[in-house]
Design an enzyme around this catalytic site. Structure first.
Site, PDB file in Angstrom:
ATOM      1  N   ARG A  21       0.824  -1.213   0.000  1.00  0.00           N
ATOM      2  CA  ARG A  21       0.000   0.000   0.000  1.00  0.00           C
ATOM      3  C   ARG A  21       0.859   1.265   0.000  1.00  0.00           C
ATOM      4  O   ARG A  21       0.469   2.287  -0.579  1.00  0.00           O
ATOM      5  CB  ARG A  21      -0.933  -0.009   1.206  1.00  0.00           C
ATOM      6  N   GLU A 274      -8.150  -3.353  20.015  1.00  0.00           N
ATOM      7  CA  GLU A 274      -9.255  -3.474  19.059  1.00  0.00           C
ATOM      8  C   GLU A 274     -10.621  -3.316  19.737  1.00  0.00           C
ATOM      9  O   GLU A 274     -11.607  -2.983  19.078  1.00  0.00           O
ATOM     10  CB  GLU A 274      -9.175  -4.818  18.339  1.00  0.00           C
ATOM     11  N   ASN A 421       3.463  50.148  -2.818  1.00  0.00           N
ATOM     12  CA  ASN A 421       3.473  48.971  -3.687  1.00  0.00           C
ATOM     13  C   ASN A 421       3.639  47.670  -2.902  1.00  0.00           C
ATOM     14  O   ASN A 421       4.224  47.649  -1.816  1.00  0.00           O
ATOM     15  CB  ASN A 421       4.602  49.078  -4.713  1.00  0.00           C
ATOM     16  N   ASP A 520      11.311  45.525   7.698  1.00  0.00           N
ATOM     17  CA  ASP A 520      12.067  45.859   6.487  1.00  0.00           C
ATOM     18  C   ASP A 520      13.488  46.336   6.795  1.00  0.00           C
ATOM     19  O   ASP A 520      14.417  46.090   6.013  1.00  0.00           O
ATOM     20  CB  ASP A 520      11.322  46.887   5.634  1.00  0.00           C
ATOM     21  N   CYS A 582       7.749  63.858  15.696  1.00  0.00           N
ATOM     22  CA  CYS A 582       7.939  62.661  14.859  1.00  0.00           C
ATOM     23  C   CYS A 582       6.607  61.926  14.735  1.00  0.00           C
ATOM     24  O   CYS A 582       5.693  62.103  15.555  1.00  0.00           O
ATOM     25  CB  CYS A 582       8.989  61.749  15.496  1.00  0.00           C
ATOM     26  N   CYS A 589      13.342  63.075  17.072  1.00  0.00           N
ATOM     27  CA  CYS A 589      13.883  61.814  16.540  1.00  0.00           C
ATOM     28  C   CYS A 589      14.638  62.065  15.244  1.00  0.00           C
ATOM     29  O   CYS A 589      14.376  63.037  14.517  1.00  0.00           O
ATOM     30  CB  CYS A 589      12.761  60.819  16.267  1.00  0.00           C
TER      31      CYS A 589
END
Length: 725
Positions: A21, A274, A421, A520, A582, A589
């Site tokens: 199998r 079983e 984008n 990022d 900021c 900053c």
């Protein structure tokens, strides 16, 4: 008639021999592919081994249900389920196979895997000068299967392997590289499509009862280890004890026909499995239904190769028991229990794994194996001499040639979510952008996820034709990110509906690939470490100068995230107590002085006061004044614009001086659209304000065109290729 005869002559007669199998689940997708091209292939099916035994489910019936014509059924199993019976079964198969192979006269015999029945097939075919295509050779596991698998590989003329490691193993075994196809596992072609089907609830109920819910049951499948039968029976007994104590609904499959299986069945019956209300013990489950049961299980336990291979495609947690799969490549979903003296260790593993979900793994395939194998068979030249040749160059030469091939083909999908984008790219190991896709970033979460999936699926389809093997997906996004869980905790104001967002789960589930996510700025640092100025540098900092100011810190060759994942928020280092406001809500900053938005703010102020434009400069009424106009004005001698840029450069330089004094990197890399304009001001501030010991720190401008995409790709490429098994 002549045209018909020519067509028949062009057919490639392929004999597929299946023994049980498990191997049928790998061979069936290829058989369907062969059957769908009758103008190219002539399929012959031979069934032998445990397929024809009632105690193992008479599984030849599922081949007939798939509407394949079985040309020959060979009863080759000598009952006894011990070592001697296995040897006698091989001998019986060798007695019966010659007549069948002589009658069928196939051009190619397909043999799968590492079973003793398959060894008999390969031996008979090799001695009868029949070309052999071996599937899934070159892999490593922990039993006699290793020896059988490698023996079949030495008899085979052609190889279709699942992983790059298996390919390298065959090359090191002196197999001809030109006759090895890196195809992936054929069963994955079916797995990745079957996982999307919605009838799995009915399957779960039919096998385990109406009350059982998804991810609230266990699938158990344990086979004997023929080289250590006594210990494998002990592990099996402990597994059953742990499952009884764990008290979850469990589907138990009977073991295979290897030596020791009879004793394992006795153990199962002695414990009343079983009759136990929590257990369902079965001899066979049709493969289509079995993969649905595995895909939606709370856990799979045992030592079946399905656990370390197929289960990873669904992210199903797996507990691998004993040594039968030692050496197999596995995903992070597999927890190993090598040995145990009591059931407590296995019970604890169940507590750790049950109900968890892992990123989907495609170590063993990407869903295109059958397509590759059919093309490969068509390239086999039957006029070539049948005598097999072995390649004996030094291992170093083979590996260096193979690495060049790896660098060209192993690739990552990189996703970059910007304020405007949405970009997706296929990126190779060398950092080459093979193909890029760009769309406007949608405003809502649902639309954004849908577009990411659409673009990624298109890229994955294109990757097959571009000969690129996609190893995973890397996502670069703005905001604070928990990379361990793949969650965006807080987004920048530039991306709407992007806070407390789990990116990893929907992408991994839909694409069946592991997914990595990071900020990022961190991605820019990773890109420099792998492809840019930071390559080979132990300690450096990357500063992104764009719409905002960000960055990443590499310390002792590792990326620094911090305890709450906000390390390297370099744009929010305060350089003035009385500075401008900021976007973070604070004042003074770096980002409030030196970012693209800050320069745009100052450009608009000067323009409103008629102090910006110089002779030769014009601004269209429809055009928005931005940082570029400010830079152009400064270049033309505008003292007001020069003063703004000087202040911005000084603020950035002061922030970098603070970084030098805190972490003392050997290199500062300026990245982004404004980097070149800030290079000299930053160097001047360092020379004037930094401690003497830090004044020699190098400042360089990045040469990478797409640091965010390259950094996203590097998360995938670095992780997936540095694993050792």
């Amino acid at each position: 008639m002549e045209q018909s005869e020519k067509r028949l002559k062009k057919q490639l007669r392929v004999c597929v021999a299946t023994c049980n199998r498990a191997d049928y689940s790998k061979l069936a997708p290829i058989m369907f592919g062969i059957k769908s091209h009758p103008e190219i292939f002539d399929l012959e099916v031979v069934v032998l081994g445990s397929h024809l035994i009632d105690d193992y489910g008479n599984t030849f019936r599922m081949i007939e249900q798939d509407e394949f014509d079985i040309g020959s059924k060979l009863h080759t199993i000598v009952r006894g389920e011990d070592e001697a019976a296995m040897v006698e079964s091989v001998g019986l198969a060798l007695v019966k196979l010659p007549d069948v192979l002589q009658r069928l006269a196939p051009d190619i015999l397909l043999v799968h895997g590492d079973r003793f029945d398959a060894l008999a097939l390969a031996t008979a075919a090799a001695l009868m000068n029949i070309r052999i295509l071996h599937l899934e050779g070159g892999e490593v596991s922990g039993t006699i299967d290793d020896s059988i698998r490698h023996a079949i590989s030495k008899l085979a003329h052609y190889h279709a392997v699942c992983t790059r490691s298996a390919e390298r193993h065959l090359i090191s075994m002196c197999e001809d590289h030109s006759r090895i196809l890196l195809a992936g596992c054929p069963s994955y072609d079916k797995l990745l499509s079957a996982h999307q089907r919605d009838y799995y609830i009915d399957i779960i109920k039919s096998w385990l009862g109406d009350a059982v819910k998804e991810q609230d049951y266990i699938v158990a499948l344990q086979h004997p280890v023929t080289t250590d039968i006594k210990n494998s029976i002990k592990i099996y007994e402990l597994m059953l004890d742990a499952l009884i104590s764990f008290n979850k609904k469990t589907l138990v499959l009977f073991p295979n026909i290897d030596a020791g299986s009879k004793e394992m069945v006795r153990v199962m019956r002695r414990k009343g499995i079983e009759q136990h209300p929590n257990f369902r013990a079965v001899k066979h489950v049709p493969f289509d239904q079995f993969i649905q049961l595995v895909a939606h299980a709370g856990c799979m336990i045992g030592n079946s190769s399905c656990g370390v291979r197929e289960a990873g495609a669904f992210g199903t947690p797996v507990i691998n028991l004993g040594t039968r799969q030692t050496g197999r490549e596995t995903g992070e979903n597999v927890l190993h229990v090598r040995d145990a003296d009591t059931h407590n260790k296995i019970y604890h593993a169940l507590e750790l794994q049950f109900g968890k979900r892992y990123p989907c793994s495609k170590i063993y395939g990407d869903g295109n194996a059958v397509q590759r194998i059919l093309k490969f068979m068509q390239t086999i030249d039957l006029s070539e001499p049948l005598q097999k040749k072995f390649c004996f160059p030094s291992v170093k030469e083979c590996i260096s040639q193979d690495i060049d091939h790896i660098l060209e083909t192993q690739s990552a999908l990189a996703v970059d979510l910007g304020g405007t984008n949405l970009r997706v790219a296929i990126i190779s190991m060398k950092g080459k952008v093979v193909k890029k896709y760009i769309q406007l970033n949608p405003k809502t979460f649902e639309e954004r996820i849908e577009l990411i999936l659409t673009m990624c699926k298109q890229a994955m389809a294109d990757a097959v034709h571009l000969n690129c093997r996609i190893l995973g997906v890397g996502v670069s996004t703005g905001g604070r990110v928990n990379p361990q869980d793949g969650i965006v905790l807080h987004s920048t104001k530039l991306i709407n509906e992007w806070s407390s967002v789990d990116i990893r789960t929907p992408l991994s589930s839909a694409l069946h690939l592991p997914v990595w996510v990071d900020n990022d700025g961190n991605c820019a640092a990773l890109a420099e470490r792998k492809f840019g100025h930071g390559k080979g540098i132990e300690n450096f900092v990357t500063i992104i100068t764009g719409t905002g100011i960000g960055g990443g810190i590499i310390q002792h060759n590792e990326l620094i995230h911090g305890s709450t994942f906000c390390a390297a928020e370099l744009g929010h280092i305060v350089v003035s107590l009385e500075g401008p406001e900021c976007m973070c809500g604070s004042h003074g900053c770096i980002e409030a002085y030196s970012s693209g938005l800050a320069l745009q703010r100052e450009a608009k102020r000067l323009h409103d006061e008629d102090l910006l434009l110089m002779e030769g400069m014009t601004v269209n009424n429809k055009e928005q004044v931005n940082a570029i106009h400010l830079i152009d004005a400064a270049c033309l001698g505008n003292s007001k614009a020069e003063s703004v840029l000087h202040t911005a450069g000084t603020a950035l330089g002061l922030g970098i001086v603070n970084i030098l004094h805190m972490i003392n990197p050997s290199l500062v890399i300026l990245s982004g659209v404004l980097a070149a304009h800030y290079e000299n001001p930053v160097r001047q501030v360092i020379s004037q304000r930094a401690l003497l010991s830090a004044q020699d720190t190098k400042v360089m401008v990045s040469e990478l065109e797409d640091p965010a995409l390259l950094g996203a790709a590097s998360m995938v490429l670095d992780y997936t290729t540095r694993r050792t098994y």
